[in-house]
Scaffold this active site. Structure first.
Site, PDB file in Angstrom:
ATOM      1  N   LYS A 153       4.479   0.833  15.866  1.00 55.49           N
ATOM      2  CA  LYS A 153       5.600   0.538  14.977  1.00 55.49           C
ATOM      3  C   LYS A 153       5.872   1.696  14.033  1.00 55.49           C
ATOM      4  CE  LYS A 153       7.218  -2.744  11.476  1.00 55.49           C
ATOM      5  NZ  LYS A 153       6.895  -3.897  10.624  1.00 55.49           N
ATOM      6  N   GLN A 154       4.805   2.258  13.460  1.00 51.73           N
ATOM      7  CA  GLN A 154       4.947   3.332  12.479  1.00 51.73           C
ATOM      8  C   GLN A 154       3.727   4.241  12.553  1.00 51.73           C
ATOM      9  OE1 GLN A 154       5.034   0.107   9.727  1.00 51.73           O
ATOM     10  NE2 GLN A 154       3.437   1.018   8.453  1.00 51.73           N
TER      11      GLN A 154
ATOM     12  N   TRP B 259       0.814  -1.213   0.000  1.00 51.06           N
ATOM     13  CA  TRP B 259       0.000   0.000   0.000  1.00 51.06           C
ATOM     14  C   TRP B 259       0.847   1.263   0.000  1.00 51.06           C
ATOM     15  CZ3 TRP B 259       0.249   3.461   4.150  1.00 51.06           C
ATOM     16  CH2 TRP B 259       0.948   3.000   5.273  1.00 51.06           C
ATOM     17  N   ASP B 260       2.093   1.171   0.474  1.00 52.75           N
ATOM     18  CA  ASP B 260       2.910   2.388   0.550  1.00 52.75           C
ATOM     19  C   ASP B 260       3.296   2.924  -0.824  1.00 52.75           C
ATOM     20  OD1 ASP B 260       4.336  -0.177   1.796  1.00 52.75           O
ATOM     21  OD2 ASP B 260       5.762   0.729   0.415  1.00 52.75           O
TER      22      ASP B 260
ATOM     23  N   GLU C  66       1.600  -1.827  12.364  1.00 55.68           N
ATOM     24  CA  GLU C  66       1.612  -3.286  12.396  1.00 55.68           C
ATOM     25  C   GLU C  66       1.881  -3.853  13.778  1.00 55.68           C
ATOM     26  OE1 GLU C  66       4.389  -4.310   9.334  1.00 55.68           O
ATOM     27  OE2 GLU C  66       3.329  -3.061   7.881  1.00 55.68           O
TER      28      GLU C  66
END
Length: 512
Positions: free
Chosen positions: A335-336, A104-105, A231
């Site tokens: 995580k992000q 998706w990034d 995630e």
């Protein structure tokens, strides 16, 4: 002395016959021989000169960062320029990491760069997504859903990950594709793409949300049991990034069908379906903790046990290599960027005070075990006035590969992170936002940079933005006049440059 010049061509296809490929190669060789080596070089030089004329970012204050920015732009160009209706993989063309798969990034990090510097390449990447629409529809049917359900990880349109908590459940990929589609259409006005691919992508992605979510007794539209960008959280209820991006997807689909009723009719979209999309978007549930005064990354997240950062030694990062997901999923550790990414992509959904409180709550929880995080944190830190922190995150994004910060560059560069270097400059220090068909900038520079200059393409017009600490100069370098905003002030660029003062940046409540 004997000098030999060898002309080489290659062809590959998963569909065409060997004889067809041979004919393609022979034609390429014949063209190369006809053109000659020097003309091939000249064409390549002209191609790159044109790219740098519209994509280069110039900054004063750090020669090493200037080099890193150009390194990043070159790799985005290399990964996307000749995609030709193929996926842009997570490692670009630089290494075997992720086996050439795309995530998706691509849509969220790489395509914004291409949309404003090389729009044809962005359109090609979206055409690849559209070419896999049949598999996405089939996947939705297999999972009992309507519309299309695009894979989290893929190389041919089918899901390539067997870990369903972060693959099947990461349905936000639908909204990410829709967001990239809407952004491309707003920036280019590409009517052919809209007719052939754009409206259909928006419609089929929107149909998923209506079947996936439901209205509760309070009238709120909920999307439960999904995984957002973070995630270290999975199968959560009402992930705020997913909900906000789904609401945008629904609205963009409704607007595209209203704008193109001929395509809506062809896709079987009835007026009642448009009404339903708008209603679901307007009633989308956004979890909020009144006691803390912050939005929740997902429902109940702020009530999880805090992660014990003091007891986590430096050698235990990244956490996923040392702790079971069973622990990570049940604690407050990120995580992000997730909610922070939502504030960047859906800025109008939050007030400035909410952005400050949210950022200052979630930033200390975000360990950046993913290369996708630093650039997003740079953008929001710059927006709320933490410019020194934004500069640090910008450096992290820029040097992820050059300094091998994740100790894995042997597998290839992180294409999303190098694209994030552009995002840090343009979206962070340039303050560029591009929502609802409007283009705006809110420039602010950290003290480490004396000057920042970049260019973007908007409906075929090339705009340059020249930023210093005191002011910003906008120039229309080519094309028709463009209307934009500078810190909320509306201006129209024509023949003469416009120079405007930059307001003094004010930081949020927390110290940098």
């Amino acid at each position: 002395r004997l000098c030999l010049t060898k002309f080489l061509a290659y062809g590959w296809s998963a569909r065409r016959s060997a004889s067809a490929l041979r004919a393609q190669v022979e034609a390429a060789l014949a063209a190369g021989l006809e053109i000659g080596w020097q003309q091939l070089l000249d064409r390549q030089r002209a191609y790159l000169d044109d790219f740098w004329a519209q994509a280069d970012i110039e900054l004063d204050g750090s020669p090493e960062l200037q080099q890193a920015v150009r390194f990043a732009l070159f790799h985005v160009l290399q990964a996307g320029a000749r995609g030709e209706a193929r996926a842009i993989p997570a490692k670009g063309l630089t290494g075997p990491g992720y086996d050439g798969h795309a995530f998706w990034d691509t849509e969220t990090y790489v395509l914004p760069v291409l949309t404003y510097t090389m729009p044809m390449a962005a359109g090609d990447a979206l055409r690849w997504r559209h070419s896999t629409l049949g598999q996405a529809r089939q996947r939705a049917r297999e999972l009992g859903q309507a519309g299309a359900m695009f894979p989290w990880r893929s190389i041919n349109g089918e899901e390539a990950s067997g870990y369903w908590p972060t693959a099947t459940a990461a349905v936000h990929v639908n909204a990410d594709i829709a967001d990239a589609t809407a952004r491309y259409l707003a920036a280019t006005g590409d009517e052919q793409f809209e007719t052939e691919c754009g409206v259909e992508l928006l419609v089929e992605t929107a149909r998923l949300w209506v079947s996936l979510g439901h209205e509760d007794s309070a009238g709120d539209f909920r999307i439960d049991g999904v995984t957002g960008p973070d995630e270290y959280s999975a199968l959560a209820d009402n992930n705020i990034y997913t909900n906000l991006m789904a609401a945008r997807n629904l609205r963009e689909a409704a607007e595209s069908c209203t704008r193109r009723p001929d395509l809506a009719e062809r896709l079987g979209v009835e007026p009642a379906e448009l009404t339903r999309w708008r209603h679901c978007a307007d009633s989308m549930y956004l979890p909020y903790n009144d006691e803390l005064g912050v939005h929740e990354q997902s429902e109940g997240f702020t009530r999880y046990a805090p992660w014990d950062f003091a007891a986590t030694p430096p050698e235990n990062y990244p956490l996923l290599l040392h702790y079971p997901y069973f622990d990570l999923y049940r604690q407050q550790v990120v995580k992000q960027a997730d909610l922070v990414l939502a504030m960047y992509l859906c800025p109008n959904a939050f007030s400035r005070d909410q952005k400050i409180r949210n950022f200052e709550y979630y930033d200390p929880l975000t360990v950046r075990d993913s290369s996708l995080s630093a650039c997003t944190q740079a953008v929001l830190a710059a927006e709320i006035g933490h410019l020194a922190l934004a500069y640090d995150y910008f450096r992290e994004a820029a040097f992820t590969d050059l300094h091998d910060l994740h100790h894995d560059v042997a597998a290839g560069v992180h294409i999303a992170s190098v694209a994030g270097t552009w995002i840090s400059c343009v979206g962070g220090f340039g303050g560029m936002r591009d929502h609802d068909g409007d283009l705006g900038f809110a420039p602010r520079l950290p003290e480490q940079l004396n000057r920042l200059c970049f260019r973007i393409l908007w409906h075929g017009s090339r705009i340059s933005v020249h930023i210093t600490a005191e002011s910003t100069t906008y120039r229309l370098e080519s094309g028709d006049s463009v209307t934009l905003t500078h810190h909320g002030r509306r201006i129209t660029l024509t023949d003469s440059p416009v120079d405007l003062p930059n307001p003094t940046a004010t930081a949020g409540a927390a110290a940098e």
